[in-house]
Write a protein that holds these residues in place. Structure first.
Motif, PDB file in Angstrom:
ATOM      1  N   PRO A 239     -18.347  18.746   5.511  1.00 54.67           N
ATOM      2  CA  PRO A 239     -19.569  17.987   5.785  1.00 54.67           C
ATOM      3  C   PRO A 239     -20.418  17.690   4.548  1.00 54.67           C
ATOM      4  CG  PRO A 239     -19.919  20.275   6.336  1.00 54.67           C
ATOM      5  CD  PRO A 239     -18.490  20.163   5.903  1.00 54.67           C
ATOM      6  N   VAL A 240     -19.978  18.156   3.380  1.00 58.32           N
ATOM      7  CA  VAL A 240     -20.725  17.906   2.137  1.00 58.32           C
ATOM      8  C   VAL A 240     -19.774  17.255   1.124  1.00 58.32           C
ATOM      9  CG1 VAL A 240     -22.304  19.837   2.523  1.00 58.32           C
ATOM     10  CG2 VAL A 240     -20.204  20.198   1.196  1.00 58.32           C
ATOM     11  N   PRO A 241     -20.311  16.629   0.068  1.00 60.05           N
ATOM     12  CA  PRO A 241     -19.447  15.983  -0.928  1.00 60.05           C
ATOM     13  C   PRO A 241     -18.443  16.955  -1.540  1.00 60.05           C
ATOM     14  CG  PRO A 241     -21.709  15.284  -1.218  1.00 60.05           C
ATOM     15  CD  PRO A 241     -21.745  16.390  -0.205  1.00 60.05           C
ATOM     16  N   VAL A 242     -17.267  16.438  -1.832  1.00 55.85           N
ATOM     17  CA  VAL A 242     -16.181  17.235  -2.416  1.00 55.85           C
ATOM     18  C   VAL A 242     -15.706  16.596  -3.718  1.00 55.85           C
ATOM     19  CG1 VAL A 242     -13.785  18.016  -2.122  1.00 55.85           C
ATOM     20  CG2 VAL A 242     -15.370  18.063  -0.175  1.00 55.85           C
ATOM     21  N   ILE A 243     -15.507  17.429  -4.732  1.00 56.33           N
ATOM     22  CA  ILE A 243     -14.894  16.984  -5.971  1.00 56.33           C
ATOM     23  C   ILE A 243     -13.592  17.758  -6.135  1.00 56.33           C
ATOM     24  CG2 ILE A 243     -15.130  16.794  -8.481  1.00 56.33           C
ATOM     25  CD1 ILE A 243     -17.024  15.047  -6.997  1.00 56.33           C
ATOM     26  N   PRO A 244     -12.446  17.130  -5.875  1.00 51.85           N
ATOM     27  CA  PRO A 244     -11.182  17.840  -6.022  1.00 51.85           C
ATOM     28  C   PRO A 244     -10.789  17.964  -7.496  1.00 51.85           C
ATOM     29  CG  PRO A 244     -10.766  15.573  -5.387  1.00 51.85           C
ATOM     30  CD  PRO A 244     -12.260  15.749  -5.401  1.00 51.85           C
ATOM     31  N   GLY A 245     -10.188  19.094  -7.838  1.00 53.72           N
ATOM     32  CA  GLY A 245      -9.752  19.314  -9.209  1.00 53.72           C
ATOM     33  C   GLY A 245      -8.354  18.759  -9.456  1.00 53.72           C
ATOM     34  N   VAL A 246      -8.198  18.050 -10.566  1.00 58.43           N
ATOM     35  CA  VAL A 246      -6.910  17.467 -10.947  1.00 58.43           C
ATOM     36  C   VAL A 246      -6.612  17.805 -12.403  1.00 58.43           C
ATOM     37  CG1 VAL A 246      -7.125  15.564  -9.298  1.00 58.43           C
ATOM     38  CG2 VAL A 246      -7.958  15.262 -11.638  1.00 58.43           C
ATOM     39  N   SER A 247      -5.315  17.809 -12.751  1.00 58.74           N
ATOM     40  CA  SER A 247      -4.957  18.101 -14.134  1.00 58.74           C
ATOM     41  C   SER A 247      -3.861  17.188 -14.671  1.00 58.74           C
ATOM     42  CB  SER A 247      -4.505  19.564 -14.269  1.00 58.74           C
ATOM     43  OG  SER A 247      -3.332  19.798 -13.503  1.00 58.74           O
ATOM     44  N   ASN A 248      -3.337  16.274 -13.818  1.00 60.33           N
ATOM     45  CA  ASN A 248      -2.283  15.350 -14.261  1.00 60.33           C
ATOM     46  C   ASN A 248      -2.295  14.110 -13.364  1.00 60.33           C
ATOM     47  OD1 ASN A 248      -0.690  15.989 -11.854  1.00 60.33           O
ATOM     48  ND2 ASN A 248      -0.251  17.934 -12.852  1.00 60.33           N
ATOM     49  N   THR A 249      -1.452  13.148 -13.675  1.00 58.47           N
ATOM     50  CA  THR A 249      -1.455  11.887 -12.918  1.00 58.47           C
ATOM     51  C   THR A 249      -0.997  12.074 -11.477  1.00 58.47           C
ATOM     52  OG1 THR A 249       0.723  11.381 -13.867  1.00 58.47           O
ATOM     53  CG2 THR A 249      -1.193  10.389 -14.931  1.00 58.47           C
ATOM     54  N   ALA A 250      -0.098  13.030 -11.238  1.00 55.86           N
ATOM     55  CA  ALA A 250       0.348  13.273  -9.865  1.00 55.86           C
ATOM     56  C   ALA A 250      -0.804  13.788  -9.007  1.00 55.86           C
ATOM     57  CB  ALA A 250       1.512  14.266  -9.855  1.00 55.86           C
ATOM     58  N   ASP A 251      -1.594  14.690  -9.583  1.00 55.80           N
ATOM     59  CA  ASP A 251      -2.773  15.199  -8.871  1.00 55.80           C
ATOM     60  C   ASP A 251      -3.750  14.071  -8.559  1.00 55.80           C
ATOM     61  OD1 ASP A 251      -1.822  17.783  -9.074  1.00 55.80           O
ATOM     62  OD2 ASP A 251      -3.178  18.371 -10.699  1.00 55.80           O
ATOM     63  N   ILE A 252      -3.994  13.226  -9.567  1.00 59.00           N
ATOM     64  CA  ILE A 252      -4.937  12.114  -9.377  1.00 59.00           C
ATOM     65  C   ILE A 252      -4.455  11.202  -8.252  1.00 59.00           C
ATOM     66  CG2 ILE A 252      -6.032  10.102 -10.438  1.00 59.00           C
ATOM     67  CD1 ILE A 252      -5.734  11.518 -13.139  1.00 59.00           C
ATOM     68  N   ALA A 253      -3.155  10.898  -8.255  1.00 54.51           N
ATOM     69  CA  ALA A 253      -2.591  10.024  -7.231  1.00 54.51           C
ATOM     70  C   ALA A 253      -2.718  10.654  -5.840  1.00 54.51           C
ATOM     71  CB  ALA A 253      -1.131   9.728  -7.543  1.00 54.51           C
ATOM     72  N   LEU A 254      -2.516  11.974  -5.766  1.00 54.74           N
ATOM     73  CA  LEU A 254      -2.615  12.677  -4.489  1.00 54.74           C
ATOM     74  C   LEU A 254      -4.055  12.641  -3.973  1.00 54.74           C
ATOM     75  CD1 LEU A 254      -0.959  14.368  -2.459  1.00 54.74           C
ATOM     76  CD2 LEU A 254      -1.579  16.393  -3.776  1.00 54.74           C
ATOM     77  N   ALA A 255      -5.006  12.908  -4.864  1.00 56.79           N
ATOM     78  CA  ALA A 255      -6.418  12.870  -4.471  1.00 56.79           C
ATOM     79  C   ALA A 255      -6.846  11.445  -4.132  1.00 56.79           C
ATOM     80  CB  ALA A 255      -7.288  13.431  -5.589  1.00 56.79           C
ATOM     81  N   TYR A 256      -6.341  10.483  -4.888  1.00 55.80           N
ATOM     82  CA  TYR A 256      -6.660   9.068  -4.653  1.00 55.80           C
ATOM     83  C   TYR A 256      -6.165   8.650  -3.271  1.00 55.80           C
ATOM     84  CZ  TYR A 256      -7.348   4.144  -5.952  1.00 55.80           C
ATOM     85  OH  TYR A 256      -7.779   2.841  -6.017  1.00 55.80           O
ATOM     86  N   GLU A 257      -4.956   9.074  -2.942  1.00 54.44           N
ATOM     87  CA  GLU A 257      -4.360   8.758  -1.637  1.00 54.44           C
ATOM     88  C   GLU A 257      -5.194   9.342  -0.503  1.00 54.44           C
ATOM     89  OE1 GLU A 257      -0.489  10.633  -0.364  1.00 54.44           O
ATOM     90  OE2 GLU A 257       0.233   8.610  -0.785  1.00 54.44           O
TER      91      GLU A 257
END
Length: 207
Positions: free
Chosen positions: A104-122
């Motif tokens: 119910p509150v804003p979330v900032i997911p942690g990423v460390s590579n392009t695969a992570d970014i793509a997963l969070a983006y999806e």
């Protein structure tokens, strides 16, 4: 729901609080407020972290207080019960992303590579934490991914300090930076709260 960047407003440096007691956490928070800080992250790395988060919310009500080091659904629930205004994870997994869907509150997911970014983006995220920022490519990595993930903004954390924060903030895809240097362990151990205040004032001025 407001985004993390909405909560941050004009603040560009997110101070990280790591504490061994409620009292210590409140003292750190008050010192940061005196340094012009309005948003902080309490990392859940010690047994006292959740209690400290709650105490800061109660005793320093002007602060927006997020919870960091969220690794699973159980920790997420505890952080929300403690009053966290936003959630930050050091990394992501498919299972954790499912748990975060109903947050119910804003979330900032942690990423460390392009695969992570793509997963969070999806999963719909456009604001992410790069961690550990310097070790996983730092400035060069952020510049490289800017043309691929054009609408993603990052909050690099891990190795960001007073001497390089301006370099990170100069990048178009960096919305803010996070760091522990604003509450040096020695200052906390010695109760040198004024040094924390001065570090926050200097960081805000530099940003």
């Amino acid at each position: 729901m407001p985004r993390f960047s909405d909560l941050m407003g004009k603040q560009k440096v997110l101070p990280i609080i790591q504490t061994d007691s409620e009292e210590q956490g409140v003292q750190i928070a008050k010192a940061m407020v005196a340094g012009g800080v309005r948003v902080v992250e309490v990392v859940l790395r010690t047994p006292a972290s959740l209690a400290a988060l709650s105490a800061i919310k109660q005793q320093v009500p002007e602060l927006i207080v997020g919870a960091g080091t969220i690794l699973d659904a159980e920790t997420l629930d505890k952080a929300l019960a403690a009053g966290a205004d936003f959630i930050i994870t050091p990394a992501i997994t498919p299972k954790l992303l499912v748990a975060l869907e109903s947050c119910p509150v804003p979330v900032i997911p942690g990423v460390s590579n392009t695969a992570d970014i793509a997963l969070a983006y999806e999963a719909g995220y456009r604001e992410m934490k790069l961690f550990p920022a310097v070790l996983c490519g730092g400035l060069a990595f952020l510049k490289a991914v800017s043309s691929v993930f054009q609408d993603v903004k990052f909050c690099p954390t891990g190795g960001v300090k007073a001497d390089n924060l301006q370099d990170f903030l100069a990048l178009d895809n960096v919305a803010a930076v996070g760091g522990t240097w604003l509450a040096d362990k020695n200052w906390v151990s010695n109760g040198s709260w004024e040094q924390i205040t001065q570090a926050c004032l200097a960081a805000n001025q530099a940003a």
